[in-house]
Design an enzyme around this catalytic site. Structure first.
Site, PDB file in Angstrom:
ATOM      1  CD  GLU A  26      -1.418  -3.859  -1.163  1.00  0.00           C
ATOM      2  OE1 GLU A  26      -2.157  -2.970  -1.641  1.00  0.00           O
ATOM      3  OE2 GLU A  26      -1.192  -3.974   0.052  1.00  0.00           O
ATOM      4  CG  ASP A 140     -12.786   3.241   8.241  1.00  0.00           C
ATOM      5  OD1 ASP A 140     -12.770   2.234   7.503  1.00  0.00           O
ATOM      6  OD2 ASP A 140     -12.026   4.213   8.080  1.00  0.00           O
ATOM      7  CB  SER A 142     -10.287  -2.637   5.983  1.00  0.00           C
ATOM      8  OG  SER A 142      -9.818  -2.994   4.708  1.00  0.00           O
ATOM      9  CB  ALA A 143     -13.578  -4.058   1.751  1.00  0.00           C
ATOM     10  CG  ASP A 144      -7.941  -5.036   3.002  1.00  0.00           C
ATOM     11  OD1 ASP A 144      -8.448  -4.850   1.883  1.00  0.00           O
ATOM     12  OD2 ASP A 144      -6.908  -4.453   3.399  1.00  0.00           O
ATOM     13  CE  LYS A 161       0.873   0.730   8.619  1.00  0.00           C
ATOM     14  NZ  LYS A 161       0.050   0.301   7.525  1.00  0.00           N
TER      15      LYS A 161
HETATM   16  N1  PSU Z   1      -1.567  -0.706   5.040  1.00  0.00           N
HETATM   17  C1  PSU Z   1      -0.304  -0.344   4.708  1.00  0.00           C
HETATM   18  N2  PSU Z   1      -0.009   0.045   3.454  1.00  0.00           N
HETATM   19  C2  PSU Z   1      -0.974   0.066   2.485  1.00  0.00           C
HETATM   20  C3  PSU Z   1      -2.299  -0.338   2.821  1.00  0.00           C
HETATM   21  C4  PSU Z   1      -2.549  -0.719   4.097  1.00  0.00           C
HETATM   22  O1  PSU Z   1       0.557  -0.371   5.560  1.00  0.00           O
HETATM   23  O2  PSU Z   1      -0.660   0.438   1.353  1.00  0.00           O
HETATM   24  C5  PSU Z   1      -3.355  -0.386   1.760  1.00  0.00           C
HETATM   25  C6  PSU Z   1      -3.613  -1.824   1.295  1.00  0.00           C
HETATM   26  O3  PSU Z   1      -3.850  -1.826  -0.089  1.00  0.00           O
HETATM   27  C7  PSU Z   1      -4.880  -2.194   2.037  1.00  0.00           C
HETATM   28  C8  PSU Z   1      -5.597  -0.884   2.040  1.00  0.00           C
HETATM   29  O4  PSU Z   1      -5.627  -3.209   1.417  1.00  0.00           O
HETATM   30  O5  PSU Z   1      -4.586   0.078   2.279  1.00  0.00           O
HETATM   31  C9  PSU Z   1      -6.672  -0.802   3.100  1.00  0.00           C
HETATM   32  O6  PSU Z   1      -7.411   0.346   2.908  1.00  0.00           O
HETATM   33  P1  PSU Z   1      -8.780   0.558   3.730  1.00  0.00           P
HETATM   34  O7  PSU Z   1      -8.359   0.720   5.157  1.00  0.00           O
HETATM   35  O8  PSU Z   1      -9.367   1.805   3.136  1.00  0.00           O
HETATM   36  O9  PSU Z   1      -9.613  -0.662   3.489  1.00  0.00           O
HETATM   37 MN    MN Z   2     -12.020   2.054   5.514  1.00  0.00          MN
END
Ligand code: PSU
Ligand code: MN
Length: 307
Positions: A26, A140, A142-144, A161
């Site tokens: 990524e 909140d 994540s879309a992941d 994490k």
């Molecule tokens: N966790 C990390 N480093 C990162 C990310 C997450 O330790 O760089 C990044 C990744 O690209 C992940 C995104 O997909 O943050 C998730 O963001 P959000 O929580 O806004 O969905």
């Molecule tokens: Mn988010």
């Protein structure tokens, strides 16, 4: 259709045709996950580690109105230098960036989307997004996680994490049928530490076992991704109690600064780095290297099984 929206680097294209092992990488981790210049150095080294372990690296971003699969060194340096000025691109953002020809760094979710379009099965990163602490009021999530529920790509990461709510993230993944595997561990790693107090679903001890698991899942049309949790190497992990306190402090600062939405994860990562005087960044870099190696091994095993 595909060539209108996707540009594949010729090395990757050749690899795909010949069913060689390929590892997706990524780019939000480059622009938003680490500071310059360590972000660029790490991204290039990660590609080298993938190659040294027998697979082809494909770093992914949105460049000039297309998903670019297999960035050049210059493109990686451009994203790293631009940092937070680049748009952090998740699933919802893709059509805007493509139609407006705006460059974007892909998150785990959007990297999985690009990987699936071209047929890459294995993806290495540092950490995935998850259910944030306090999600019962902030919503909140994540879309992941939704992507892992639907998209057929295995993601090698260093666990979940602890800026996130690990328990709720595991529940969410369970609901959506996303398996969480532990590589040589039954305990779910927590990114900076091997310890978390939570368990993975299944411990598997070799890349080959993981590849067989993936093959069985996808052969049976059990749609969706897999989380492969690979603990940070012991020599590079941080002290559990110190990092726990540090993360709590970072979350408090985020709340005080009313940080929300897509800004939340980058803010917390940068704050943790500041509070640990860079120690978290060292651990972060080392665990990504470790994940790149395992992902290359899994991709190789998978391509052997499919021959
Ligand atoms: N966790 C990390 N480093 C990162 C990310 C997450 O330790 O760089 C990044 C990744 O690209 C992940 C995104 O997909 O943050 C998730 O963001 P959000 O929580 O806004 O969905
Ligand atoms: Mn988010």
């Amino acid at each position: 259709m595909i060539s209108k929206y996707v540009e594949i680097n010729p090395i990757i294209e050749n690899g795909l045709k010949r069913q060689l092992p390929i590892v997706a990488l990524e780019s939000t981790i480059i622009s938003h996950g680490m500071p310059y210049p360590q972000n660029v150095e790490t991204a290039l080294k990660v590609e080298e580690i993938v190659r040294d372990n027998g697979a082809i690296p494909a770093t992914i971003a949105i460049i000039n109105g297309k998903f670019k699969v297999g960035l050049t060194k210059d493109e990686i340096a451009y994203l790293g230098k631009a940092g937070q000025k680049i748009v952090k691109t998740s699933r919802r953002d893709i059509p805007y960036l493509i139609s407006k020809k705006v460059d974007g760094a892909t998150t785990v979710a959007s990297t999985m989307i690009a990987a699936e379009i071209v047929g890459i099965k294995v993806f290495a990163t540092g950490g995935i997004g998850g259910v944030h602490r306090g999600a019962s009021t902030s919503f909140d999530v994540s879309a992941d996680l939704q992507e892992l529920a639907n998209t057929n790509v295995a993601v090698v990461c260093a666990g979940i994490k602890s800026i996130l709510d690990l328990g709720l993230t595991l529940e969410y993944l369970e609901t959506h049928g996303v398996p969480v595997l532990g590589y040589k561990t039954k305990e779910l790693p927590a990114f900076y530490t091997q310890k978390s107090g939570f368990e993975v679903n299944y411990r598997l001890d070799s890349a080959n076992e993981i590849a067989k698991f993936l093959q069985a899942k996808w052969d049976m049309n059990l749609k969706g991704g897999v989380v492969i949790a690979n603990p940070v190497p012991a020599a590079h992990q941080l002290d559990y109690n110190i990092i726990t306190k540090t993360i709590e402090k970072a979350i408090l600062e985020a709340e005080m600064n009313k940080i929300k939405g897509k800004e939340s994860t980058p803010f917390l990562l940068a704050k943790v780095k500041e509070l640990t005087e860079g120690k978290s960044l060292d651990a972060n870099i080392q665990l990504v290297y470790n994940n790149a190696k395992l992902a290359a091994e899994v991709a190789s095993s998978l391509s052997n099984l499919n021959c």
